[in-house]
Design a protein around this motif. Structure first.
Motif, mmCIF file in Angstrom:
data_model
loop_
_atom_site.group_PDB
_atom_site.id
_atom_site.type_symbol
_atom_site.label_atom_id
_atom_site.label_comp_id
_atom_site.label_asym_id
_atom_site.label_seq_id
_atom_site.Cartn_x
_atom_site.Cartn_y
_atom_site.Cartn_z
ATOM 1 N N ILE A 1 0.819 -1.219 0.000
ATOM 2 C CA ILE A 1 0.000 0.000 0.000
ATOM 3 C C ILE A 1 0.850 1.265 0.000
ATOM 4 N N GLY B 1 -0.579 -0.153 -3.952
ATOM 5 C CA GLY B 1 -2.017 0.021 -3.785
ATOM 6 C C GLY B 1 -2.539 -0.881 -2.683
ATOM 7 N N ASP B 2 -3.837 -0.815 -2.489
ATOM 8 C CA ASP B 2 -4.497 -1.532 -1.412
ATOM 9 C C ASP B 2 -4.498 -3.033 -1.705
ATOM 10 N N ILE C 1 -6.057 -5.398 -0.199
ATOM 11 C CA ILE C 1 -7.397 -5.995 -0.126
ATOM 12 C C ILE C 1 -8.093 -5.865 -1.483
ATOM 13 N N LYS C 2 -8.004 -4.670 -2.049
ATOM 14 C CA LYS C 2 -8.626 -4.430 -3.348
ATOM 15 C C LYS C 2 -7.948 -5.277 -4.433
ATOM 16 N N PHE C 3 -6.633 -5.351 -4.371
ATOM 17 C CA PHE C 3 -5.878 -6.123 -5.360
ATOM 18 C C PHE C 3 -6.338 -7.573 -5.349
ATOM 19 N N GLN D 1 -9.223 -8.695 -4.306
ATOM 20 C CA GLN D 1 -10.602 -8.802 -4.796
ATOM 21 C C GLN D 1 -10.666 -8.784 -6.316
ATOM 22 N N GLU D 2 -9.713 -8.135 -6.926
ATOM 23 C CA GLU D 2 -9.738 -7.979 -8.382
ATOM 24 C C GLU D 2 -9.058 -9.135 -9.121
ATOM 25 N N SER E 1 -11.582 -13.548 0.579
ATOM 26 C CA SER E 1 -11.048 -12.980 -0.669
ATOM 27 C C SER E 1 -9.792 -13.721 -1.095
#
Lengths: 277, 277, 277, 277
Positions: D107, D136-137, D139-141, D143-144, D174
């Motif tokens: 991050i 970057g985040d 968690i988001k990574f 999820q994607e 996730s």
């Protein structure tokens, strides 16, 4: 053994001293009370982790908070100490033969008891027949006594926690009312190095209530910066214009000449005072 | 981040301050030199781990070590500073218009260089045309100059390591010889709270060499106990009997009144001096 | 109140823990003994300022120094603990029903007394009828007993001061002689992270005396690096080839599987051992 | 010079180490980043005052967080490291020849930059062509990316501040989705001595999502208590039932035998896990 007590004098500055023993700790109704035996200073009393007094250097603070106002008044008979539960100020007050009654208004009775047990050199005069110990709120005590005291000594902790009300102008007005016609009071008023804004405010507050306001300094090695201020509010006697006779009194810091020199302030301290006026 | 610098002021007492950055460290030929950026005091210079000066409180020490002797002499033209490689004493000396030449005899050239780089507020006057920096042994420098200086300022580190010779009577005799006919010198002489025996010895040593010996005090928060002593040895002028004109000079601690008040000593300090006589 | 005990684990590394109370300090004939009550670990015993054991984590060290050797011997009847005056190793030894007599040879009788008074959870088994406390020099005690013990546990302080002789090969030879025909011993042998050279030397010394030498590890949070080593010298039984029945024994760290896993060493620890061979 | 960095590992326990130099400090968007040069551990990276890694002991953590999961998977091709901006985990991951792509989702890009500048021994592999750094985040990574990674390594800071979301069950779900059919993940899961409740919760959370959950331990001297836990969630491969070939790989801590021994837990750690189930 590396056992050290550290007082954070500011969030970014500390004094740290090596500890021989923990003689006492308790949480009273008001604060944490601790008596530590240290190698450098001997026994010390800490309230909420802040050094209040130590066997080795207590003479400076107690002589200077007591004798400066008591020698300013030509004939102090009734004296009140607010706070000061260790008894050191009372001990110095009672060295003055003119004093007929010395009252101690201490909010935390446990400070008095612990000091009697562990700091007898400091608390010794609390059992003097001229001394009257009143456990209770000093602010209320002052409000209930009008025109009674020739000298009042505000020997408080720092302006956080239980002592915060002792640094307000309203309190200084109560002190005015509690003093006799020509009375005066003194308060410990923190460090010029680290509490300039506070000193500035206090000085202005007092000078709005009392015709004579004076600040003086002493060297207390266990207090932040080693330089400590005291502020006097006086109805008529000026502490820098006095005649002093210390005959027969045993002192380690105070002298008649030092009484006057203590009011001669460094330029930056003069500016702190001016800043508030 | 909890990054703290601790100076053990005695084996059982320390001052500890939070560090923002280490600007410089080196081992010079004589000592470890460090410049730390602290939250409480700003940049500070430490030699062998002992705080010498800080941006925030340097004015006290430098004004008091310089102006008291320089105002005692009615017309100081040639001044020598021994030690004092940070340049703070020189800066104050050069505020005196009478001064034609100020010599700095510092044993460790790296202290001068580091101070120039990291403490420009303090070292600024080292580049003044009236200032002459001599890197070398101060004792030898004094021995090689006879009758040359109106005022000598001994701005040394503590009496351990390179500075130990600056606390001996033999050195005071050299200072006597290096001074002009009516010259005087001052030395920083440590803490009355923690170095009583040393002060006692120094006072006696000086008074055996000089007709006039005087000790005075100042509040230096970053030095042990916050109370610091300076001792003057003088051939003819008495520092407590002076006329002072500070017109046009910018100071933060020193005032003409404080000059005199600084010689009024607490009872226990008077006893330290008497103890040596 | 900021009262902290700091152990310098190396000259440049410390563990520091907040202290609630100093329960006991004394200078015995051999060392300074202190019992502190800490917030993190509860009561702790420090000898010459070094943490020996704490209420919170003592189970790791005492279980691992006792059960690994005792389960290696198929029928340990007579056991000797050298050092270990707190009684923790003895307590674990006596959990083995086969043990008929457990001797404690502790040089400092005050450690035993202080542990009995302030650390009863650890010292409780010292009063067991199977336990025999001998106050005196462990080296001499070992020399005076030949072929007597099935297991010897060297639960010493660090190899400075009184314990230094317990880390020499001569001592390991004495242990060999004091052991019964198929006996074995274990010693605490410091931190692989901070004492690699020492471990290397010890391992070689022992392997020159005993046919089987084995090092194992445990996690002791209050010891330097949290990783602690123990070394076994054995006449015939191999500690990694054992059958273990812990039925009815109450343990918090030791398990039969862990007994074996503790001998599986990180690569760098294997290299420390190889370095000495 | 006494300049020490102290990490409060708990409010009542600290590790303190002597500092040679402050190489870098900054306040990034997410946290305070500092690189200190210490006498004991060499350079160390601290985030918000918490030691993340040091030159001297980083091998333990990085080898154990990487090789245990990578040797559990028989053929890891795509690996994701979440956090781990110092690059140490990536360096170990890329020692595995099967790995075709290693992603770093960190991050705070400043951690990566600072590590590249001051910790090249650790960050060296971040420039490897197989390594892809995504700032970057995490968690988001995750999820994607669905079903993409054979191994995910959660190399996070403590569960306070930016890393708090990495300790929730939602995140573990996730991770499950982001893993390939037979994938597995590992997370650093703090100290069994000081974070028992947290470990208990994590273990249960993971075991509700993954069919196989395993906790293992390693000795990290600069982390609280020196004993550190890692927890694996795996879709099909069991980390304790593996064949390992380390041929040609250079390691200082990890060995095939230690891989298995690391899963053998002390009794109290087994109880921590049971406590959550």
């Amino acid at each position: 053994m590396e056992l050290w007590f550290t007082e954070k004098q500011t969030p970014e500055l500390g004094i740290t001293c090596k500890v021989k023993d923990v003689l006492h700790t308790e949480k009273s109704q008001y604060q944490q009370i601790a008596v530590l035996d240290t190698y450098q200073f001997g026994r010390l009393l800490a309230l909420d982790g802040i050094i209040q007094t130590t066997i080795c250097d207590e003479f400076v603070y107690h002589e200077m908070i007591a004798h400066v106002p008591l020698f300013t008044h030509p004939n102090p008979k009734r004296v009140l100490v607010i706070g000061g539960g260790d008894g050191g100020a009372i001990r110095e007050v009672l060295k003055h033969k003119s004093v007929e009654a010395a009252y101690l208004a201490e909010i935390d009775g446990r400070v008095v008891e612990v000091s009697k047990q562990y700091l007898p050199e400091i608390s010794c005069a609390l059992d003097d027949p001229r001394c009257h110990v009143e456990i209770g709120d000093g602010i209320k005590f002052v409000q209930e006594h009008k025109g009674e005291f020739d000298v009042i000594i505000v020997d408080s902790t720092d302006p956080i926690g239980p002592a915060v009300g002792l640094f307000h102008q309203e309190f200084y007005r109560s002190l005015y009312d509690a003093l006799s016609d020509n009375g005066l009071f003194v308060a410990q008023t923190e460090s010029p190095f680290y509490n300039a804004g506070l000193i500035s405010d206090i000085y202005r507050s007092i000078s709005e209530v009392f015709p004579i306001t004076r600040l003086y300094l002493a060297h207390v090695p266990t207090y932040p910066g080693g330089m400590w201020s005291f502020t006097i509010g006086s109805k008529s006697y000026d502490p820098i214009d006095v005649r002093i006779d210390v005959k027969g009194m045993d002192m380690c810091y105070y002298t008649p000449e030092l009484h006057k020199a203590a009011f001669v302030l460094p330029e930056f301290v003069k500016n702190i005072i001016k800043g508030g006026l």
